[in-house]
Design a protein around this motif. Structure first.
Motif, PDB file in Angstrom:
ATOM      1  N   ALA A 613       0.830  -1.206   0.000  1.00 38.08           N
ATOM      2  CA  ALA A 613       0.000   0.000   0.000  1.00 38.08           C
ATOM      3  C   ALA A 613       0.863   1.255   0.000  1.00 38.08           C
ATOM      4  N   ALA A 614       1.981   1.242   0.728  1.00 35.71           N
ATOM      5  CA  ALA A 614       2.900   2.383   0.713  1.00 35.71           C
ATOM      6  C   ALA A 614       3.503   2.576  -0.665  1.00 35.71           C
ATOM      7  N   ASN A 615       3.741   1.485  -1.367  1.00 36.27           N
ATOM      8  CA  ASN A 615       4.243   1.574  -2.748  1.00 36.27           C
ATOM      9  C   ASN A 615       3.242   2.307  -3.630  1.00 36.27           C
ATOM     10  N   ASP A 616       1.948   1.994  -3.455  1.00 33.73           N
ATOM     11  CA  ASP A 616       0.912   2.647  -4.264  1.00 33.73           C
ATOM     12  C   ASP A 616       0.804   4.127  -3.919  1.00 33.73           C
ATOM     13  N   CYS A 617       1.212   4.503  -2.694  1.00 29.82           N
ATOM     14  CA  CYS A 617       1.142   5.906  -2.278  1.00 29.82           C
ATOM     15  C   CYS A 617       2.465   6.653  -2.535  1.00 29.82           C
ATOM     16  N   ASP A 618       3.419   5.981  -3.197  1.00 33.93           N
ATOM     17  CA  ASP A 618       4.723   6.585  -3.509  1.00 33.93           C
ATOM     18  C   ASP A 618       5.472   7.003  -2.242  1.00 33.93           C
ATOM     19  N   LEU A 619       5.363   6.195  -1.205  1.00 33.27           N
ATOM     20  CA  LEU A 619       6.086   6.465   0.040  1.00 33.27           C
ATOM     21  C   LEU A 619       7.193   5.419   0.182  1.00 33.27           C
ATOM     22  N   GLU A 620       8.361   5.708  -0.445  1.00 36.26           N
ATOM     23  CA  GLU A 620       9.439   4.732  -0.502  1.00 36.26           C
ATOM     24  C   GLU A 620       9.970   4.386   0.878  1.00 36.26           C
ATOM     25  N   LEU A 655       7.885  -8.139  -3.226  1.00 35.90           N
ATOM     26  CA  LEU A 655       8.988  -7.318  -3.697  1.00 35.90           C
ATOM     27  C   LEU A 655       8.988  -7.209  -5.215  1.00 35.90           C
ATOM     28  N   GLN A 656       8.585  -8.252  -5.880  1.00 36.81           N
ATOM     29  CA  GLN A 656       8.544  -8.233  -7.346  1.00 36.81           C
ATOM     30  C   GLN A 656       7.547  -7.203  -7.867  1.00 36.81           C
ATOM     31  N   ARG A 657       6.463  -6.941  -7.069  1.00 34.24           N
ATOM     32  CA  ARG A 657       5.438  -5.977  -7.497  1.00 34.24           C
ATOM     33  C   ARG A 657       5.773  -4.536  -7.113  1.00 34.24           C
ATOM     34  N   MET A 658       6.838  -4.329  -6.351  1.00 33.07           N
ATOM     35  CA  MET A 658       7.193  -2.979  -5.895  1.00 33.07           C
ATOM     36  C   MET A 658       7.895  -2.207  -7.008  1.00 33.07           C
ATOM     37  N   ASN A 659       7.488  -0.962  -7.210  1.00 35.61           N
ATOM     38  CA  ASN A 659       8.133  -0.128  -8.243  1.00 35.61           C
ATOM     39  C   ASN A 659       8.589   1.224  -7.696  1.00 35.61           C
ATOM     40  N   ILE A 660       8.536   1.382  -6.368  1.00 33.25           N
ATOM     41  CA  ILE A 660       8.863   2.668  -5.764  1.00 33.25           C
ATOM     42  C   ILE A 660      10.335   2.776  -5.368  1.00 33.25           C
ATOM     43  N   PHE A 661      10.981   1.612  -5.212  1.00 37.96           N
ATOM     44  CA  PHE A 661      12.329   1.643  -4.648  1.00 37.96           C
ATOM     45  C   PHE A 661      13.359   2.141  -5.654  1.00 37.96           C
ATOM     46  N   ARG A 666      16.429  -1.236  -3.581  1.00 38.19           N
ATOM     47  CA  ARG A 666      15.968  -2.462  -4.224  1.00 38.19           C
ATOM     48  C   ARG A 666      17.045  -3.538  -4.184  1.00 38.19           C
ATOM     49  N   ASP A 667      18.300  -3.128  -4.462  1.00 33.73           N
ATOM     50  CA  ASP A 667      19.391  -4.109  -4.418  1.00 33.73           C
ATOM     51  C   ASP A 667      19.534  -4.708  -3.029  1.00 33.73           C
ATOM     52  N   THR A 668      19.386  -3.868  -2.032  1.00 35.65           N
ATOM     53  CA  THR A 668      19.509  -4.364  -0.652  1.00 35.65           C
ATOM     54  C   THR A 668      18.438  -5.415  -0.364  1.00 35.65           C
ATOM     55  N   LEU A 669      17.223  -5.128  -0.752  1.00 35.82           N
ATOM     56  CA  LEU A 669      16.110  -6.045  -0.449  1.00 35.82           C
ATOM     57  C   LEU A 669      16.191  -7.325  -1.284  1.00 35.82           C
ATOM     58  N   THR A 670      16.532  -7.193  -2.566  1.00 40.47           N
ATOM     59  CA  THR A 670      16.635  -8.394  -3.403  1.00 40.47           C
ATOM     60  C   THR A 670      17.803  -9.266  -2.965  1.00 40.47           C
ATOM     61  N   HIS A 671      18.885  -8.635  -2.540  1.00 41.45           N
ATOM     62  CA  HIS A 671      20.019  -9.409  -2.047  1.00 41.45           C
ATOM     63  C   HIS A 671      19.611 -10.198  -0.800  1.00 41.45           C
ATOM     64  N   LYS A 672      18.859  -9.556   0.094  1.00 37.70           N
ATOM     65  CA  LYS A 672      18.373 -10.252   1.280  1.00 37.70           C
ATOM     66  C   LYS A 672      17.479 -11.425   0.899  1.00 37.70           C
ATOM     67  N   ALA A 673      16.595 -11.168  -0.061  1.00 38.12           N
ATOM     68  CA  ALA A 673      15.649 -12.213  -0.449  1.00 38.12           C
ATOM     69  C   ALA A 673      16.352 -13.419  -1.050  1.00 38.12           C
ATOM     70  N   THR A 674      17.294 -13.162  -1.954  1.00 40.75           N
ATOM     71  CA  THR A 674      18.015 -14.282  -2.569  1.00 40.75           C
ATOM     72  C   THR A 674      18.894 -14.997  -1.552  1.00 40.75           C
ATOM     73  N   GLY A 675      19.461 -14.239  -0.637  1.00 35.73           N
ATOM     74  CA  GLY A 675      20.290 -14.865   0.393  1.00 35.73           C
ATOM     75  C   GLY A 675      19.491 -15.782   1.292  1.00 35.73           C
ATOM     76  N   ASP A 700       8.391  -6.818 -16.300  1.00 39.28           N
ATOM     77  CA  ASP A 700       7.952  -6.311 -17.602  1.00 39.28           C
ATOM     78  C   ASP A 700       7.454  -4.881 -17.537  1.00 39.28           C
ATOM     79  N   ASP A 701       6.700  -4.555 -16.490  1.00 41.36           N
ATOM     80  CA  ASP A 701       6.044  -3.252 -16.450  1.00 41.36           C
ATOM     81  C   ASP A 701       6.877  -2.211 -15.709  1.00 41.36           C
ATOM     82  N   GLN A 702       8.168  -2.416 -15.600  1.00 37.02           N
ATOM     83  CA  GLN A 702       9.003  -1.454 -14.895  1.00 37.02           C
ATOM     84  C   GLN A 702      10.283  -1.215 -15.700  1.00 37.02           C
ATOM     85  N   ASP A 703      10.473  -0.023 -16.103  1.00 35.53           N
ATOM     86  CA  ASP A 703      11.668   0.322 -16.876  1.00 35.53           C
ATOM     87  C   ASP A 703      12.907   0.227 -15.997  1.00 35.53           C
TER      88      ASP A 703
END
Length: 817
Positions: A613-620, A655-661, A666-675, A700-703
């Motif tokens: 929900a914070a992602n939808d409100c642009d509150l990174e 995390l895959q649906r987040m586009n605000i970071f 994003r690298d920090t969170l994805t690194h944690k997730a993969t670890g 796909d939907d994120q440049d």
């Protein structure tokens, strides 16, 4: 109790009485032939003396042997009614048989009067029967014909009959005799419009003609030793159907208008009822008054009728009488809107309320359930007659509170059932909890319920809200509602939750959760106040309830957040406008409370929902904080391996649906997730989590988030883990294990191949297909039909893409499958 021997004896006595009655009735029928007309030789006697022998008088009628025999056998038939050995129920059977025979005798008398026989002579003649009871039955029978002949005023004949019926003092026989008199004379009472006299004469006959003619005598006269009390009570109950017969006859007199009823009839009836002093008779007579007279009369004489209630015996079941009266008046009000002004004019509610108070005060021994049932009836009357007068409704509830004040919690099951009925009535009537919340005495009544029933009533309130889809739209109403259902929100009087049935507890708390979704207001400020009120109450419910009540609150708040998308503001100060940041602050504090349950998996899910929900409100920063809390919970609280697998997939999917970071966060969170994915306990779980992480690097939907190299690294790492799983299976089982993981990874390769990832080439896919084929053909491989079917389906898909042609077909052309 009547013994079986006593019942058999009574059946024998009844059979003997019926046999004697039928035998004499048979001879009476044979004698019922026309009487010859009087001849000149007829010797007329002076019948003023009632001491002549009956047989002697009849013999003097030279040409009337048939009448002589008819009267003789009818008197013998009626002598069977002189028995004292039968109970009222059995006596009634015998009486009805005699009644049928007397109706035939009455028809015979009518026919003979038409042929010239003197009814006056007959009326005098039957008075010389030997025994008083047969004499009076015959006298009533002839008297009916006498009135019909109009040879004497009906009033005089009726008065004479009443006077002579006083001669029977036995309670049961006297009651049945008076009942017979009422039956044979009911169509001959002087009434307005009748062929006889005025209405007042009929009333005089029923009410005044015999001061002792109270049907209740038949009940109160049944006295005897204390050891036979149960038997006497049974007999009294069997006789009560005859008690109100006079009142029923009186109600059929058309000439009794409202004025006569108000000034004459009702006061005299009530005088007899009050003076009767017999509880069963008083109850039944009051019930008869209510049932037989018109509703309009009751309404206009309400004060008089109610004034007699406190004067009745303390043991009279007056609550049932008043309940029936209020039910009749309620039905009368519902019959037509035109009569409603009459209720206001006579102040029916005030009179009923005052009368109930006096009755409860007079009957000090009345149990609590009786008092409450009276208020239930009064409330039902109020809701039907005055639905717009909430002050009346609250007044009834207040009177009930006053009655219950000073008493401990009501634990009597019948009394609590009545209180539930009392509290449910406004909900059922108005179908709006908002109206019930306006009643100040409503929660005060609930406070007198024991804890179990309080919860039942709270569930009833919630069910009413859900059934009627009622929306509670203000914080004030929510506060009042939670006061009503506090038995579900928190432990009352220290009752531990552990003592409750688990299934019942879950259902109760789920109902509270559903209720939270019914709170809504279009104004964000008011909605935030509602959320704050709900939060305040549910946090007092203890850790066991939080797992059920916190999630609905979180999702209700998130709905408000999405309504406020795009707004920003400072969260400092309670009076600041509602903003997403302020709501997220409340949510963060609320989810933290779940750690006391403990419910880390639930808290983690809610943190991820808030992050999205914070992602939808642009509150990174807010979204990052929620993810941080989710990872902390995963690290410190989620210990079960299955729960870890579920949690890491939830984290990856969110995390895959987040586009605000930004790139760094994003690298920090994805690194944690993969670890964390690579550290799962089981190799298959590691493999699936790692290849799921590949989606974090290609959205796909994120440049900008299309890192083909890192996708390939994730897939290669997944292959290594799958290969390690194969080797472990070979070591432990002596076989290479299933190829299902390789087939799943192959499908991931195909997915990114179609998405245009340049790192995923046809040669890489071809090599993976050959690897799977080799493994399946290996002697050490474990047969797995589902994996074989999955692989075959994948190969068919590749062939399908080739055959479809186009750009995609060209890409697949190089793959040999």
């Amino acid at each position: 109790m009547i013994s079986s021997d006593g019942i058999e004896d009574e059946e024998k006595w009844l059979a003997e009485g019926i046999a004697g009655l039928q035998q004499n009735a048979f001879h009476m029928h044979r004698s019922l032939v026309p009487i010859p007309k009087p001849n000149p030789n007829f010797v007329r006697l002076n019948f003023n003396s009632r001491f002549l022998d009956f047989q002697f008088v009849v013999v003097l009628l030279k040409d009337s042997n048939n009448l002589r025999d008819a009267l003789k056998y009818s008197a013998q038939m009626l002598s069977e009614l002189r028995t004292s050995r039968l109970s009222p129920h059995k006596y009634y059977d015998l009486y009805m048989r005699a009644f049928d025979e007397l109706r035939k005798l009455e028809m015979f008398f009518k026919e003979e009067t038409k042929r010239g026989c003197s009814i006056i002579d007959l009326y005098e003649l039957v008075q010389h029967a030997g025994n008083i009871l047969p004499r009076l039955y015959l006298l009533c029978t002839v008297g009916s014909v006498y009135i019909k002949s109009k040879e004497a005023p009906a009033k005089d004949v009726l008065k004479d009959l009443v006077e002579m019926c006083r001669g029977v003092q036995h309670p049961v026989r006297g009651l049945f005799l008076r009942s017979y008199l009422s039956q044979v004379s009911r169509d001959k009472l002087p009434d307005i419009g009748s062929e006889y006299e005025g209405c007042y004469s009929a009333c005089e006959f029923i009410l005044f003609g015999d001061p002792e003619l109270r049907p209740a005598i038949g009940l109160s006269g049944l006295q005897g030793p204390a050891r036979e009390k149960e038997k006497r009570e049974k007999e009294r109950s069997e006789l009560r159907d005859l008690v109100g017969k006079n009142l029923h006859v009186l109600s059929q007199i058309e000439g009794i208008d409202l004025d006569m009823y108000k000034d004459t009839v009702l006061p005299r009836i009530l005088e007899q009822v009050v003076n009767c002093k017999d509880e069963l008779a008083q109850y039944y007579l009051m019930d008869c008054i209510i049932q037989v007279f018109p509703d309009e009369y009751h309404l206009q004489t309400l004060e008089t009728l109610l004034g007699a209630c406190p004067q009745l015996q303390p043991t009279v079941d007056i609550k049932t009488v008043l309940s029936q009266l209020m039910e009749r008046l309620s039905n009368y009000a519902a019959s037509s809107a035109e009569v409603l002004p009459e209720f206001l004019q006579v102040e029916a509610f005030a009179k009923l309320s005052n009368a109930i108070g006096k009755v409860i005060e007079a009957q000090v021994d009345m149990p609590v359930v009786g008092s409450i049932s009276l208020y239930v009836s009064l409330l039902t009357f109020t809701l039907r007659v005055h639905p717009d007068r909430l002050d009346y409704v609250d007044q009834v509830l207040g009177a009930c509170v006053k009655k219950l004040s000073g008493k401990a919690k009501i634990e009597d099951s019948k009394a609590t059932k009545q209180i539930v009925a009392l509290l449910s009535a406004p909900l059922e009537k108005y179908n709006d909890i908002g109206i019930a919340l306006k009643l100040s005495n409503y929660p005060r009544v609930m406070d007198h319920l024991d804890n179990g029933t309080n919860k039942v009533m709270a569930v009833v309130i919630i069910q009413s809200i859900m059934k009627n889809n009622s929306c509670i739209s203000t914080a004030e109403k929510v506060e009042a509602l939670f006061e009503l259902i506090k038995g579900l929100i928190k432990d009352l009087d220290g009752t531990p939750v552990d003592e409750l049935d688990e299934e019942d507890f879950k259902e109760e708390q789920n109902s509270v959760g559903r209720l939270i979704y019914m709170f809504y207001n279009d104004d964000p400020e008011e909605m935030l106040k509602i959320i704050s009120v709900v939060r305040k109450h549910i946090l007092t419910g203890g850790p066991t309830r939080l797992a059920f009540t916190v999630p609905p609150l979180i999702f209700s708040a998130l709905k408000l957040v999405r309504r406020l998308q795009g707004q920003d503001g400072d969260v400092i100060g309670e009076d600041m406008p509602a903003t997403p940041k302020k709501i997220f602050q409340l949510l963060h504090q609320t989810i933290e409370a779940l750690l006391s349950v403990p419910a880390p998996e639930l808290a983690l899910k809610l943190y991820l929902q808030c992050a999205e929900a914070a992602n939808d409100c642009d509150l990174e920063l807010v979204a990052y904080e929620f993810f941080t809390q989710a990872f902390i919970l995963y690290e410190e609280e989620v210990a079960d391996s299955k729960a870890q697998v579920t949690a890491i997939h939830l984290i990856i999917g969110t995390l895959q649906r987040m586009n605000i970071f930004g790139v760094e966060n994003r690298d920090t969170l994805t690194h944690k997730a993969t670890g964390y994915s690579a550290k799962l306990l089981k190799k298959p779980d590691q493999c699936r989590a790692v290849y799921a992480c590949s989606h974090l690097f290609w959205v796909d939907d994120q440049d900008g988030v299309k890192d083909g190299e890192r996708v390939l690294l994730c897939l290669k790492r997944a292959l290594r883990i799958a290969n390690a799983a194969q080797q472990m299976a070979n070591v432990t089982r002596g076989s290479s294990g299933s190829v299902a993981l390789f087939v799943e990874i192959l499908n991931k390769y195909l997915y990114f191949f179609e998405k245009g990832n340049p790192q995923i080439t046809s040669s890489v896919i071809q090599g993976l297909i050959e690897l799977i084929t080799t493994e399946m053909q290996s002697e050490n491989s474990t047969p797995d039909p589902s994996a074989d079917a999955f692989f075959s389906s994948t190969l068919r898909y590749i062939q399908f893409q080739k055959q479809k042609g186009g750009v995609m077909g060209e890409k697949y052309e190089a793959i040999k499958a």
